[in-house]
Each structure stands twice: as structure tokens, then as C-alpha cells.
Design an enzyme around this catalytic site. Structure first.
Site, mmCIF file in Angstrom:
data_model
loop_
_atom_site.group_PDB
_atom_site.id
_atom_site.type_symbol
_atom_site.label_atom_id
_atom_site.label_comp_id
_atom_site.label_asym_id
_atom_site.label_seq_id
_atom_site.Cartn_x
_atom_site.Cartn_y
_atom_site.Cartn_z
ATOM 1 N N SER A 165 -2.977 1.639 -6.516
ATOM 2 C CA SER A 165 -1.699 0.895 -6.551
ATOM 3 C C SER A 165 -2.166 -0.643 -7.427
ATOM 4 C CB SER A 165 -1.942 -0.043 -5.037
ATOM 5 O OG SER A 165 -0.393 -0.617 -5.557
ATOM 6 N N TYR A 179 -4.579 -4.593 2.314
ATOM 7 C CA TYR A 179 -4.141 -4.091 1.371
ATOM 8 C C TYR A 179 -4.713 -4.318 0.274
ATOM 9 C CZ TYR A 179 -0.973 -0.359 -0.500
ATOM 10 O OH TYR A 179 -0.186 0.690 -1.683
#
Length: 274
Positions: A165, A179
């Protein structure tokens, strides 16, 4: 049919990006081993794959459990004999009510003229907020990679695609430090494993996704105010989120044989990170 007769394992395949990748690979000739915790939705994807004329094995598996991952690959071997492709897509994403509040605070902070001050995100995180990202997002990637390599290294061929990501390559997800740190681990694990196994004909790469219009992101948008949605789209130069199918086409390319990519972190993100 660039993946004809290849066997691909796709984790987190019940919906969103994982589903799109699985279907795209089936359309290119691959047989699929699907895993997820959502058994009903997983069965639907399996049916769609078989309607395309390919074989499918759908299994409930929590990739944060090394025992369940070992069983997943054992079942894949029983059904298909080997594994050629692994897509490490399963992940926990920031979609709790608290995550959504932090996300909106972050987007407002970077898109609207406000007094410069701390967003107060990192200092307010609990141990649970930090630790919850690691089992699935990092350990699961490692467990699946380790089992896949037991097939790929001896046969001298394999493709591993990790779904990373922009959260792990930038501050684009400052609203979720845990995250972001976990996805950064995935990006660097991609590079180190790639160097380890390239000599055995196993190519390892990652896709560092920007915003993907998956069900969790759609749920956030459904609850967001018009101002909150405007703040989000202001960040993306193309003015929209990516479609799962757009990412799936890159995964198919990386799973094929007509490229020279090893240890790369490729980032389709609509221009958020340039």
C-alpha cells in the site's frame, strides 16, 4: 491465456481486490485456490471461476495461523499437485469507527486551511490499535510465502505478488500508523525475499495500492459527509478511487512470464504519490 494451466493461490479472495484478482487470473487460464474467512462469499467467487471453465478450491483459512496456512497449501497440493502463483492479498484494513474518525481528521488536516497543530493520532493509540495489524498483514504474508516456496523453489518457477500500500511507502495513511508500519514491512519483505529466491526462478514483487474502491472503502464513503468526500477526492489528482479490476490487471501481468521485474514495489495510485 497467459496463465494457462498455472495454479494460483489468492488469499482474501471473497470480495474486493482479492475477488477481482482471482477472476482475472481465471480468465487468463489459471486454476485457483481461494482462501478467506467469509465462506459464503468465497463460495460465490468459486462458482464464478468454475463458470469460466477453470477449476477452483475454496477454503476457509485464517492466514495469521501458521497451522491453517500449512493445511491450505497441503490441500492445494492434494488437489492440483503444485502451486505456481501466490497473491498475498488478505489484510486487515482501517475501517473501524475509530479508524474512520482518524481518517476524516487526517484528510481535513491536509486539504483545508487550518491552524497547524498535531492531529493527535499517534499519541492516542492504544496497544491494541498498534498490535492488531501485524498477525494478518505481516505474519500471514510470511507464512503463505514460506509454504509457497516449498513448491516454487524445487520446481524452479514461481510468482509471488504481495499487496502492499502507499500507506507503507509514504505518509498517505498517517491516520493509521500501525497499518502503515505493517504495510512498510510487506514492501521490504518483498525486496528481501525477491533477492533470496530470484536465482530459483521465483519472481517476487509487490503492488503498493492507492485508494481501492473495495467494500470497506465504499462503506466509509456511504457514511462520509459531502465535505469529507470532497477532502478525500482533493488528495487524488485523477479525482477518483481505483477500481479493483484496474489493480487486478497488474497482478495478472506480474503473475505472467513476459517481464523482467524482481523485487519491485509498483504503485498504481491515481497520482497521490508521484
Amino acid at each position: 491465456m497467459q496463465l494457462l494451466d498455472k495454479v494460483a493461490v489468492v488469499t482474501g479472495a471473497a470480495q474486493g481486490l482479492g475477488r477481482s484478482i482471482a477472476l482475472a487470473m481465471a480468465q487468463e487460464g489459471a486454476d485457483l485456490v481461494l482462501c478467506d474467512l467469509q465462506e459464503d462469499k468465497l463460495a460465490e467467487v468459486s462458482t464464478e471461476i468454475e463458470a469460466l471453465g477453470r477449476k477452483s478450491l475454496a477454503l476457509r483459512c485464517d492466514v495469521s495461523s501458521k497451522e491453517q496456512v500449512v493445511e491450505l497449501f497441503a490441500r492445494a497440493a492434494d488437489q492440483f499437485g503444485t502451486v505456481h502463483i501466490l497473491v498475498n492479498n488478505a489484510a486487515r484494513v482501517p475501517n473501524s469507527p475509530e479508524d474512520e474518525v482518524r481518517r476524516s481528521r487526517h484528510y481535513a488536516h491536509i486539504t483545508t486551511p487550518v491552524e497547524r497543530q498535531s492531529m493527535g493520532i499517534t499519541s492516542s493509540l492504544t496497544d491494541e490499535d498498534w498490535l492488531k495489524w501485524w498477525d494478518v498483514n505481516v505474519h500471514g504474508v510470511f507464512y503463505c510465502t514460506r509454504e509457497a516456496l516449498k513448491f516454487m523453489e524445487p520446481q524452479g518457477y514461481g510468482r509471488i505478488i504481495n499487496i502492499a500500500s502507499i500507506a507503507g511507502t509514504s505518509a498517505a495513511s498517517a491516520h493509521s500508523p500501525g497499518y502503515s508500519a505493517a504495510k512498510a514491512a510487506v514492501a521490504n519483505l518483498t525486496k528481501t525475499v525477491a533477492l533470496d529466491v530470484a536465482g530459483a526462478g521465483v519472481y517476487v514483487n509487490a503492488i503498493a495500492c492507492g485508494g481501492v474502491l473495495t467494500p470497506p472503502f465504499q462503506a466509509y464513503l456511504d457514511k462520509a459527509t459531502e465535505e469529507e468526500k470532497a477532502n478525500l477526492y482533493q488528495i487524488v489528482p485523477v479525482g477518483r478511487l481505483g477500481k479493483p479490476e484496474e489493480y487486478a490487471s497488474l497482478a495478472v501481468y506480474l503473475a505472467g512470464e513476459n517481464h523482467y521485474l524482481v523485487g519491485q514495489v509498483i504503485s498504481p495510485n491515481g497520482g497521490v504519490i508521484i
